[in-house]
Write an enzyme that holds these catalytic residues in place. Structure first.
Site, PDB file in Angstrom:
ATOM      1  N   VAL A  11     -46.519  81.625 -32.589  1.00  0.00           N
ATOM      2  CA  VAL A  11     -47.900  81.144 -32.775  1.00  0.00           C
ATOM      3  C   VAL A  11     -47.883  79.637 -32.617  1.00  0.00           C
ATOM      4  O   VAL A  11     -48.723  79.086 -32.072  1.00  0.00           O
ATOM      5  CB  VAL A  11     -48.292  81.977 -34.210  1.00  0.00           C
ATOM      6  CG1 VAL A  11     -49.832  81.054 -34.598  1.00  0.00           C
ATOM      7  CG2 VAL A  11     -48.542  83.185 -34.179  1.00  0.00           C
ATOM      8  N   LYS A  26     -50.806  86.263 -42.515  1.00  0.00           N
ATOM      9  CA  LYS A  26     -51.468  87.433 -43.303  1.00  0.00           C
ATOM     10  C   LYS A  26     -50.787  87.843 -44.644  1.00  0.00           C
ATOM     11  O   LYS A  26     -51.431  87.861 -45.644  1.00  0.00           O
ATOM     12  CB  LYS A  26     -52.021  88.583 -42.470  1.00  0.00           C
ATOM     13  CG  LYS A  26     -50.662  89.238 -41.597  1.00  0.00           C
ATOM     14  CD  LYS A  26     -50.900  88.393 -40.261  1.00  0.00           C
ATOM     15  CE  LYS A  26     -49.423  88.526 -39.483  1.00  0.00           C
ATOM     16  NZ  LYS A  26     -49.184  89.311 -38.586  1.00  0.00           N
ATOM     17  N   VAL A  62     -56.366  87.867 -39.175  1.00  0.00           N
ATOM     18  CA  VAL A  62     -56.925  89.021 -39.168  1.00  0.00           C
ATOM     19  C   VAL A  62     -57.505  89.239 -37.691  1.00  0.00           C
ATOM     20  O   VAL A  62     -58.338  88.396 -37.403  1.00  0.00           O
ATOM     21  CB  VAL A  62     -57.995  89.577 -40.100  1.00  0.00           C
ATOM     22  CG1 VAL A  62     -58.618  90.815 -40.011  1.00  0.00           C
ATOM     23  CG2 VAL A  62     -57.423  89.351 -41.628  1.00  0.00           C
ATOM     24  N   GLY A 121     -44.257  89.242 -27.653  1.00  0.00           N
ATOM     25  CA  GLY A 121     -44.741  88.433 -28.899  1.00  0.00           C
ATOM     26  C   GLY A 121     -45.469  89.111 -29.906  1.00  0.00           C
ATOM     27  O   GLY A 121     -46.309  88.191 -30.751  1.00  0.00           O
ATOM     28  N   ASP A 162     -48.627  95.295 -42.315  1.00  0.00           N
ATOM     29  CA  ASP A 162     -49.268  94.287 -41.691  1.00  0.00           C
ATOM     30  C   ASP A 162     -50.920  94.930 -41.691  1.00  0.00           C
ATOM     31  O   ASP A 162     -51.541  93.791 -42.155  1.00  0.00           O
ATOM     32  CB  ASP A 162     -48.794  94.137 -40.271  1.00  0.00           C
ATOM     33  CG  ASP A 162     -49.578  93.007 -39.545  1.00  0.00           C
ATOM     34  OD1 ASP A 162     -49.321  91.897 -39.999  1.00  0.00           O
ATOM     35  OD2 ASP A 162     -50.218  93.240 -38.831  1.00  0.00           O
ATOM     36  N   LYS A 165     -53.952  92.914 -43.877  1.00  0.00           N
ATOM     37  CA  LYS A 165     -55.269  92.599 -43.230  1.00  0.00           C
ATOM     38  C   LYS A 165     -56.740  93.268 -43.892  1.00  0.00           C
ATOM     39  O   LYS A 165     -57.372  92.736 -43.981  1.00  0.00           O
ATOM     40  CB  LYS A 165     -55.266  92.773 -41.615  1.00  0.00           C
ATOM     41  CG  LYS A 165     -54.188  91.763 -40.993  1.00  0.00           C
ATOM     42  CD  LYS A 165     -53.900  92.179 -39.656  1.00  0.00           C
ATOM     43  CE  LYS A 165     -52.904  91.495 -38.795  1.00  0.00           C
ATOM     44  NZ  LYS A 165     -52.214  92.090 -37.676  1.00  0.00           N
TER      45      LYS A 165
HETATM   46  N1  HSE Z   1     -47.827  91.890 -35.671  1.00  0.00           N
HETATM   47  C1  HSE Z   1     -49.071  91.549 -35.740  1.00  0.00           C
HETATM   48  C2  HSE Z   1     -49.705  92.733 -35.008  1.00  0.00           C
HETATM   49  C3  HSE Z   1     -49.309  90.355 -35.195  1.00  0.00           C
HETATM   50  O1  HSE Z   1     -49.027  93.464 -34.161  1.00  0.00           O
HETATM   51  O2  HSE Z   1     -50.868  93.131 -35.371  1.00  0.00           O
HETATM   52  C4  HSE Z   1     -50.855  89.927 -35.332  1.00  0.00           C
HETATM   53  O3  HSE Z   1     -51.133  89.707 -36.499  1.00  0.00           O
END
Ligand code: HSE
Length: 389
Positions: A12, A100, A127, A182, A196, A200
């Site tokens: 990022v 996040k 998010v 990435g 994750d 969010k």
């Molecule tokens: N690892 C997260 C995803 C990155 O794949 O959505 C973005 O928040």
């Protein structure tokens, strides 16, 4: 001239520098002054990169520079990132982040510090990657009572599911691809196990209803136990399988939030959303359903959202954007109190009142999670998954 710094020069952080390189002129025009990347804080040696001059290793340099306006935190995690964010806000810097984990677990505290110091703590990129969704939620939709939020919130798992189903690659190969692009977290278990997406949906919920929902308080299930047989049965019957985060507010003011793989009817706008794309549907009592769609992960999409926040912080330098959330949300007992439809598969006769998708695969409901699990146990079902209705 406005000065900003990047802390953490990974996917990022380097994307943010690249967006400035690509679009510096138009950014300066919009801002009314040039935007200068003054520092890059990273433990890695950047001397052989075009950013050697900006590289620093001591956070105090940023903290003590009165000419530094904004700090971008793209370190990730909730340790060093938490300390540096606290210190940057206390030093009167605006902070913009894509982190996040930090927002979901410490956002309440950090927003309170930002308020006290009259600076911005902005996190649009936390998010939906590059999708503008948080600002529309708390700004454009502020005239609504938000009733429900549901969506694909993790790019990595959506990419993996798409590659496995449409590309025929294995789970491990698809994950490797997502990592090389990435998309994945440093520890991809956070993607695969749903954490994750859980962080969010908590952030969306915090902003929608102004009360904190902590990731550890909600039910989170990822895609690691998903059987491709169910994906296949679902698609033959007119459904797609998607990992969804969902949050809702009941009429009595209590809330629910959870993450799980779902059967999604093919005619729902979320169903065809593939690859790294995310889609978030928000239901307001005035607007009805709105959907936000775009790239949910990756360097430039995420940097796009970060840069938008940097410009927003700079244009609100002396007027803090008022956002935040207060004490814990009242959550329902989701296992018992949230009736859902359920997909069941196994070697048993069709349950009464169910819809048959294929031999041995049925949709039952509405049933609470507890009742659905009891039924699944009773008939020795091999798969149980909620259905989006
Ligand atoms: N690892 C997260 C995803 C990155 O794949 O959505 C973005 O928040």
């Amino acid at each position: 001239m406005a000065n900003f710094a990047i802390m953490g020069f990974g996917t990022v952080g380097s994307g943010v520098a690249e967006v400035l390189r690509m679009n510096g002129e138009s950014i300066a025009q919009k801002l009314g002054e040039p935007l200068n990347l003054k520092y890059i804080l990273d433990v890695r040696d950047l001397s052989a990169t075009p950013y050697a001059k900006q590289a620093v290793k001591d956070f105090a340099v940023l903290e003590n520079d009165p000419e530094l306006d904004v700090v971008v935190e793209s370190i990730g995690g909730a340790k060093v990132a938490l300390e540096f964010t606290r210190r940057a806000l206390l030093a009167g810097k605006h902070v913009v982040t894509s982190n996040k984990e930090l927002v979901a677990t410490h956002g309440r505290e950090l927003l309170a510090i930002a308020k006290e110091k009259n600076v911005n703590y902005l996190f649009e990129a936390s998010v939906g990657g590059g999708i503008p969704v948080l600002r529309p939620l708390f700004q454009c939709l502020a005239g609504n009572q938000i009733q429900e939020i549901v969506g694909i919130l993790n790019g990595t798992t959506n990419y993996i599911l798409t590659r496995m189903v449409k590309g025929g690659v294995t789970f491990a190969e698809a994950l490797k691809e997502a990592q090389s692009k990435g998309y994945a977290e440093a520890n991809p278990a956070a993607d695969v196990e749903g954490l994750d997406a859980g962080r969010k949906i908590c952030i969306l919920s915090d902003l929608a209803w102004g009360r904190e929902v902590r990731p550890e308080a909600i039910s989170i299930q990822g895609i690691s136990h998903l059987d491709l047989r169910d994906v296949d049965i679902a698609s033959r019957a007119g459904y797609r399988v998607k990992l969804l985060g969902r949050a809702l507010r009941l009429e009595d003011g209590r809330q629910a939030a959870y993450v799980a793989p779902h059967l999604v009817p093919a005619d729902c706008p979320i169903a065809p959303v593939d690859d790294v794309f995310n889609a978030i549907m928000i239901r307001g009592n005035a607007v009805g359903d709105v959907m936000f769609y775009g790239r949910g992960a990756g360097d430039l999409p995420t940097a796009s959202a970060v840069m938008g926040d940097v410009l927003d912080a700079l244009t609100h330098r002396n007027r803090r954007r008022d956002l935040g959330w207060s004490e814990s949300a009242p959550l329902i007992d989701q296992e018992r109190e949230l009736p859902l439809y359920w997909y069941l598969r196994g070697d048993f006769a069709q349950p009464e009142g169910s819809e048959k998708l294929a031999e041995g695969a049925y949709i039952v409901g509405p049933l609470s999670a507890q009742a659905a699990k009891e039924l699944a146990e009773q008939v020795k079902a091999a798969a149980l998954m909620p259905v989006l209705r």
